[in-house]
Design a protein around this motif. Sequence first.
Motif, PDB file in Angstrom:
ATOM      1  N   PHE A  98      -6.928   7.572   1.117  1.00 31.72           N
ATOM      2  CA  PHE A  98      -6.835   6.222   1.705  1.00 31.72           C
ATOM      3  C   PHE A  98      -7.486   6.141   3.325  1.00 31.72           C
ATOM      4  N   ARG A 143      -0.731   5.011   0.299  1.00 31.67           N
ATOM      5  CA  ARG A 143      -0.945   5.252   1.723  1.00 31.67           C
ATOM      6  C   ARG A 143      -1.068   6.675   2.325  1.00 31.67           C
ATOM      7  N   TYR A 175       0.649  -1.128   0.074  1.00 28.95           N
ATOM      8  CA  TYR A 175      -0.041  -0.087   0.000  1.00 28.95           C
ATOM      9  C   TYR A 175       0.951   1.400   0.021  1.00 28.95           C
TER      10      TYR A 175
END
Length: 322
Positions: free
Chosen positions: A296, A291, A287
Amino acid sequence: MGISAEPIIYGLIFVAVLVLVEGIYLTVFGKSIRLNSKVNRRLELLEKGETRDEVLEQLRKEMTQHMNSRSIPLYSLLGDRAQKANLAFSPRQLVLVILLLGALAFAGLTLGTEAGLTTRIITCVVMSVGGVYLWVDRKARKRLALIEEQLPDAVELMVRSLRVGHPFSSAISIVAREVADPLGSEFGVISDESAYGGDVSESLQALAERMGLQDLRFLALAVTIQQQSGGNLAEILDGLAKVIRARFKLFRRVRAITAEAKWSGMFLSAFPIAALVGINVLDPNYYADVRNTAIFLPACIIVAGFLVINVIFMKIMVNIKV
């Protein structure tokens, strides 16, 4: 592709917390637990030479100590379930166990992970309190299930006693002598309270409220109505025993029918978490590209919300009242 060991370490520490609390309990109280499985605790105390009033006082103290100690920090979450489980741990001992497990979890997180201090403190608190709660809840569920299984036989024993001419207080005493724990000691307390001038119906109502079982409420209500309006108590309890046994059989049947749906719900609830842990173990940077984006965190919150809603609705779907 590097493999991150941190999620595995978190899982192993949580499992260790569950194993340690069971190990501590069996180490401290294992012998008495094995004895109580053969003879109920009240009879065991009487056989040791203690007087009836001393045994009554000790058992009443044990049966109310957890509810009376809910003001202890961290203990309000455990008091009700610990009382239903009738743990041999005193409230202060259980709090000490939580603190000990929290310290061990903190040491494990410190040695095995690179998490920050705040993260480690929050995680070890969640692990220790959550692990002990799951353990206490399992004990409570097991004890309540055993009481529900014993209750029809106990009521039928009272019916036979009443039909041969015994008064109701004697029928309660017979159940206290003949039935194993946990129900034997509970009815023994009611028998002793009756012998010292207490009202049997009030004692039964207190037991029903403390255990939170519908069948015990039916028994207490039946006895109360009979005392107020009269009637053949043996016939009333005989019908009640048949109703309780029929409810118990129906509940077992419903549980068997809904077992597939329950396991499906558990799988659907656990799979996203397992998949997330697996992805982070296999590829910690999976991720990394998203991120730090603005969407997110909101997306994670929305997914977590849907997961919680899924758990709630799956429980509602399989929670069939009998």
